[in-house]
Design a protein around this motif. Structure first.
Motif, mmCIF file in Angstrom:
data_model
loop_
_atom_site.group_PDB
_atom_site.id
_atom_site.type_symbol
_atom_site.label_atom_id
_atom_site.label_comp_id
_atom_site.label_asym_id
_atom_site.label_seq_id
_atom_site.Cartn_x
_atom_site.Cartn_y
_atom_site.Cartn_z
ATOM 1 N N ASP A 1 0.807 -1.223 0.000
ATOM 2 C CA ASP A 1 0.000 0.000 0.000
ATOM 3 C C ASP A 1 0.839 1.272 0.000
ATOM 4 O OD1 ASP A 1 -2.083 -1.729 0.094
ATOM 5 O OD2 ASP A 1 -2.451 -1.508 2.253
ATOM 6 N N GLN A 2 1.979 1.228 0.650
ATOM 7 C CA GLN A 2 2.756 2.476 0.825
ATOM 8 C C GLN A 2 4.127 2.440 0.159
ATOM 9 O OE1 GLN A 2 2.920 3.201 5.072
ATOM 10 N NE2 GLN A 2 0.787 2.653 5.302
ATOM 11 N N GLY A 3 4.527 1.281 -0.365
ATOM 12 C CA GLY A 3 5.867 1.157 -0.939
ATOM 13 C C GLY A 3 6.902 0.941 0.151
ATOM 14 N N PHE A 4 8.141 0.718 -0.268
ATOM 15 C CA PHE A 4 9.235 0.447 0.673
ATOM 16 C C PHE A 4 10.250 1.575 0.523
ATOM 17 C CE2 PHE A 4 13.273 -1.883 1.672
ATOM 18 C CZ PHE A 4 12.995 -2.134 3.009
ATOM 19 N N ALA A 5 10.500 2.277 1.623
ATOM 20 C CA ALA A 5 11.273 3.524 1.551
ATOM 21 C C ALA A 5 12.690 3.339 0.981
ATOM 22 C CB ALA A 5 11.354 4.140 2.945
ATOM 23 N N LEU A 6 13.304 2.166 1.209
ATOM 24 C CA LEU A 6 14.689 2.003 0.744
ATOM 25 C C LEU A 6 14.787 1.542 -0.714
ATOM 26 C CD1 LEU A 6 16.514 0.409 3.831
ATOM 27 C CD2 LEU A 6 16.615 2.760 3.012
ATOM 28 N N PRO B 1 22.384 5.333 -0.519
ATOM 29 C CA PRO B 1 22.443 6.644 0.144
ATOM 30 C C PRO B 1 21.713 6.687 1.480
ATOM 31 C CG PRO B 1 20.937 6.737 -1.749
ATOM 32 C CD PRO B 1 21.628 5.397 -1.788
ATOM 33 N N ASP B 2 20.578 6.004 1.603
ATOM 34 C CA ASP B 2 19.738 6.200 2.795
ATOM 35 C C ASP B 2 20.056 5.232 3.934
ATOM 36 O OD1 ASP B 2 18.587 8.147 1.352
ATOM 37 O OD2 ASP B 2 16.586 7.289 1.253
ATOM 38 N N PHE B 3 20.509 4.020 3.601
ATOM 39 C CA PHE B 3 20.848 3.104 4.697
ATOM 40 C C PHE B 3 22.356 2.942 4.865
ATOM 41 C CE2 PHE B 3 21.941 -1.119 6.343
ATOM 42 C CZ PHE B 3 21.526 -0.896 7.646
ATOM 43 N N PHE B 4 23.059 2.619 3.794
ATOM 44 C CA PHE B 4 24.494 2.353 3.937
ATOM 45 C C PHE B 4 25.322 3.638 4.007
ATOM 46 C CE2 PHE B 4 22.995 -1.662 1.890
ATOM 47 C CZ PHE B 4 23.378 -2.525 2.900
ATOM 48 N N LYS B 5 24.718 4.753 3.620
ATOM 49 C CA LYS B 5 25.388 6.066 3.657
ATOM 50 C C LYS B 5 26.665 6.061 2.810
ATOM 51 C CE LYS B 5 22.439 7.302 6.924
ATOM 52 N NZ LYS B 5 21.141 7.767 6.464
ATOM 53 N N ASN B 6 26.530 5.496 1.611
ATOM 54 C CA ASN B 6 27.649 5.532 0.661
ATOM 55 C C ASN B 6 27.065 5.451 -0.752
ATOM 56 O OD1 ASN B 6 27.125 2.767 0.021
ATOM 57 N ND2 ASN B 6 28.448 2.088 1.705
ATOM 58 N N GLU B 7 27.936 5.240 -1.738
ATOM 59 C CA GLU B 7 27.423 5.170 -3.117
ATOM 60 C C GLU B 7 27.785 3.846 -3.777
ATOM 61 O OE1 GLU B 7 28.907 8.556 -5.188
ATOM 62 O OE2 GLU B 7 27.766 9.952 -3.946
ATOM 63 N N ASN C 1 9.513 -5.364 -5.192
ATOM 64 C CA ASN C 1 8.948 -4.311 -4.332
ATOM 65 C C ASN C 1 10.011 -3.670 -3.432
ATOM 66 O OD1 ASN C 1 6.399 -4.828 -5.301
ATOM 67 N ND2 ASN C 1 5.916 -6.305 -3.703
ATOM 68 N N TYR C 2 11.198 -4.268 -3.382
ATOM 69 C CA TYR C 2 12.186 -3.840 -2.380
ATOM 70 C C TYR C 2 13.488 -3.293 -2.963
ATOM 71 C CZ TYR C 2 8.847 -6.116 0.542
ATOM 72 O OH TYR C 2 7.668 -6.448 1.155
ATOM 73 N N PHE C 3 13.698 -3.504 -4.261
ATOM 74 C CA PHE C 3 14.907 -2.997 -4.916
ATOM 75 C C PHE C 3 14.507 -2.399 -6.253
ATOM 76 C CE2 PHE C 3 16.196 -6.479 -2.183
ATOM 77 C CZ PHE C 3 17.297 -5.963 -1.510
#
Ligand SMILES: C[S@@+](CC[C@H](N)C(=O)[O-])C[C@H]1O[C@@H](n2cnc3c(N)ncnc32)[C@H](O)[C@@H]1O
Length: 225
Positions: A28-33, A39-45, A109-111
């Motif tokens: 219903d809302q999607g998966f934020a990552l 960038p948002d979890f591992f804080k790298n590229e 749905n997750y990547f």
């Protein structure tokens, strides 16, 4: 349910490297990552390496120890199993490792291609030998289509298995789909150099099969024709 399993579930709830999204919330809302793991979890590229059906996460951890040029996500539906890998990652400061509890069928749905998935490892999957169950095999055309939704033209898929029919089936799928076969072996430990990651990292199931005297097979191929 065993006490051990319950305490592992409780650990997984508080481990920062474990994600256990609810199917309906994601629907219903999607998966934020999705598309934003680096960038948002591992804080790298860094690009991503996925292990599907990771069990205890042995392969994910083994690769992460050897090569810090990737982020690693182990995927399995059984959280009590990958608890082991998640705990090891925390203890060893492997902050480029995460575990995701989902059904692989739902992977899209997750990547997303923005996650730059460089390689997918499928390690000792259930071979689904019965006729009529082919589409449940993790190297079936149906699963390859799901992976193509989240990958890039360069993505490489690696299958490690003890199951000769699954090895031969996968070789056939690669041929029928006109995919580039990069490496294959029907006896990894007799034919591949010891330093090769495929011969130097062993999973829980792999150790069991080796003790039983089974041969280990490898198929590496490009996901896109
Ligand atoms: C035979 S075990 C191998 C585990 C590990 N890779 C190893 O070599 O030790 C297969 C794993 O795949 C997981 N699995 C099977 N089908 C799955 C699915 N559709 N989605 C998520 N995990 C799945 C199971 O929970 C199990 O942990």
């Amino acid at each position: 349910m065993g006490k051990n399993k319950l305490s592992r579930f409780a650990d997984n709830e508080r481990f920062e490297n474990v994600f256990q999204p609810d199917y309906f919330t994601t629907r219903d809302q999607g998966f934020a990552l999705k598309g934003r793991w680096a960038p948002d979890f591992f804080k790298n590229e860094l690009p991503l390496s996925l292990e599907l059906g990771c069990g205890k996460g042995d392969y994910t951890i083994g690769l992460a120890r050897k090569d810090r040029n990737f982020n690693y996500v182990g995927v399995d539906v059984k959280g009590a199993r990958f608890w082991r890998g998640a705990k090891t990652a925390i203890e060893e400061g492997l902050d480029h490792v995460a575990f995701l509890r989902i059904r692989i069928d739902q992977i899209a749905n997750y990547f997303a291609p923005e996650d730059k998935i460089n390689q997918i490892w499928i390690t000792f999957p259930d071979p689904q030998p019965r006729e009529g169950k082919e589409k449940k095999r993790l190297t079936s055309p149906q699963f390859l289509e799901r992976y193509r939704l989240i990958c890039n033209p360069d993505t490489v898929v690696n299958l490690k298995t003890d199951d000769r029919p699954l090895y031969e089936y996968t070789m056939q799928v690669v041929k029928e789909q006109g995919l580039q076969l990069l490496e294959h072996s029907d006896d990894v430990y007799a034919q591949m150099p010891k330093e090769h990651p495929v011969a130097s990292i062993q999973t829980f199931y792999e150790k069991m099969w080796l003790e039983m005297g089974k041969k280990i097979h490898l198929v590496s191929f490009k996901l896109f024709p």
